[in-house]
Design a protein around this motif. Structure first.
Motif: not given
Length: 443
Positions: A235-252
């Motif tokens: 739940d914390d975008p600090r740990w994710w790359s921009a691409e990774g965070w976008a995928h985490r959100q899109q894929a749930g």
């Protein structure tokens, strides 16, 4: 125990070893395809995967193309199906709609191809041509079939229904090892010029100067990863790359694939068995983005491909690069979890006999390990024997994985072997370990 392939083996012993590996590989293919009924064979269990019956006939078609037609110079058995089983002609999602061979036809086809291949093996000089030297073409086909066997094993993990595959549990962990290992800086030899069955992307051998780094002794465990989840890591975008965070959100994404909540804990589904997530096993079925986010949360990073290979092969006492972490001998059951013997990773810290000279464990087997590197050819790379094996995948779209998994065969892994996949893939048997730069007092 598997015999090492090499120029000193002699032609007749080489024939025997190739025949044994062809047979052992086909036995594994049979187990994966005969443990389910025909309806299961033709069903597509996930759009990420082919129907098992496609993999089966594709294995036979590649064997026919290279061993029967090319090496043997024989007439085609089924040139009419070449296009159907060309992996570049049809995406996996589209393959169920093709006029594929049915299960009985597929089995008959691969049997006929194998009979022709064994006849070619008996008469081929196994030298005098690069494709023949030390049985390379046969080794390439054995590795190809084993790679599809691991793919079919991943399809089994995705299928619904009662368990059909069974295996004993792996050995327990061996206690008493440090959390991290310092790998000294300096050059080492990456890749190979001498491994007889190494594929083109593993070549050529070349020096790489790798600064000192610290790497985890063992892969990240399920218990470690659960702490990341509990700390709000997803739940914390600090740990994710921009691409990774976008995928985490899109894929749930909220946890590794095949995990489900069970009160305060977690369950997982493994080849049809629902069980509590074992705290001491390496985490598995995580994509590159999840691995990268965990590493950032832990104050570390993923190792580069060169760092991984140096940790796995470099012997500081001699300065040379070994074939495997433990030395040049083939893998054994006491060194690594390979070959679908256990249907799961061993606990972290297992297989001390398989450790590297620096004490890094489980670099071979258990889980494929994500690295931070994109998939590219080495300096001096040359296509052999066809560009579709490696070259067409070079570029930033694919991340490199190393080391093999519990589902990887001994013939299809070594310290130089390179795997690659999209950074979003989670159905593969992939985990990771972390690395970091050394502190000033550690250099």
């Amino acid at each position: 125990m598997t015999t090492s392939i090499g120029p000193d083996l002699g032609i007749e012993r080489l024939r025997d070893e190739v025949a044994a590996r062809l047979s052992g590989t086909r036995n594994r293919t049979a187990e994966l395809t005969e443990s389910v009924d025909d309806e299961d064979l033709i069903r597509q269990h996930s759009k990420l995967m082919s129907p098992l019956v496609w993999d089966l006939a594709h294995i036979g078609n590649q064997e026919e193309l290279w061993l029967v037609r090319d090496v043997g110079g024989r007439e085609p058995l089924r040139s009419d199906i070449d296009e159907l089983y060309d992996a570049f002609q049809h995406p996996r999602a589209d393959r169920p709609a093709l006029p594929l061979l049915n299960p009985a036809e597929s089995r008959a086809y691969v049997r006929e191809v194998r009979e022709k291949s064994l006849d070619v093996l008996a008469t081929s000089p196994l030298e005098g041509r690069r494709l023949l030297d030390t049985g390379f073409a046969f080794g390439m086909i054995i590795q190809h079939e084993q790679q599809h066997d691991e793919t079919m094993l991943a399809t089994h993990q995705l299928r619904a229904g009662a368990p059909v595959l069974h295996a004993p549990s792996p050995p327990a962990a061996a206690a008493g090892f440090p959390a991290e290992v310092l790998v000294p800086g300096g050059p080492f030899t990456m890749g190979t010029d001498t491994e007889p069955w190494a594929l083109d992307n593993e070549r050529p051998a070349h020096p790489v100067d790798v600064p000192a780094f610290v790497i985890d002794t063992v892969p990240v465990s399920n218990a470690d990863y659960q702490r990341f989840i509990a700390a709000g890591g997803y739940d914390d975008p600090r740990w994710w790359s921009a691409e990774g965070w976008a995928h985490r959100q899109q894929a749930g994404l909220v946890a590794p694939r095949f995990w489900t909540r069970d009160g305060d804990g977690w369950l997982r589904t493994r080849f049809g068995v629902v069980e509590p997530v074992p705290a001491d096993e390496p985490v598995m079925h995580v994509c590159f983005h999840e691995a990268e986010a965990y590493a950032a949360w832990a104050g570390k990073r993923l190792p580069t491909e060169a760092e991984w290979e140096k940790a796995a092969r470099f012997d500081p006492a001699t300065g040379r690069s070994r074939r495997f972490p433990w030395g040049d001998d083939e893998p054994t059951e006491t060194r690594a979890n390979l070959g679908q013997r256990h249907l799961r990773p061993a606990p972290v810290g297992a297989y001390p006999e398989g450790g590297s000279p620096l004490g890094v464990r489980q670099l071979i087997g258990d889980v494929w390990e994500w690295t931070s590197s994109d998939f590219h050819g080495y300096p001096g790379f040359a296509v052999f024997p066809y560009p579709e094996y490696s070259k067409v995948f070079f570029g930033p779209d694919y991340k490199v994985l190393r080391g093999g998994s519990f589902g990887t065969d001994t013939t299809a892994i070594r310290g130089t072997f390179r795997n690659w996949d999209y950074p979003i893939r989670r159905q593969i048997f992939a985990g990771f370990r972390c690395a970091r730069d050394p502190r000033p007092d550690e250099r």
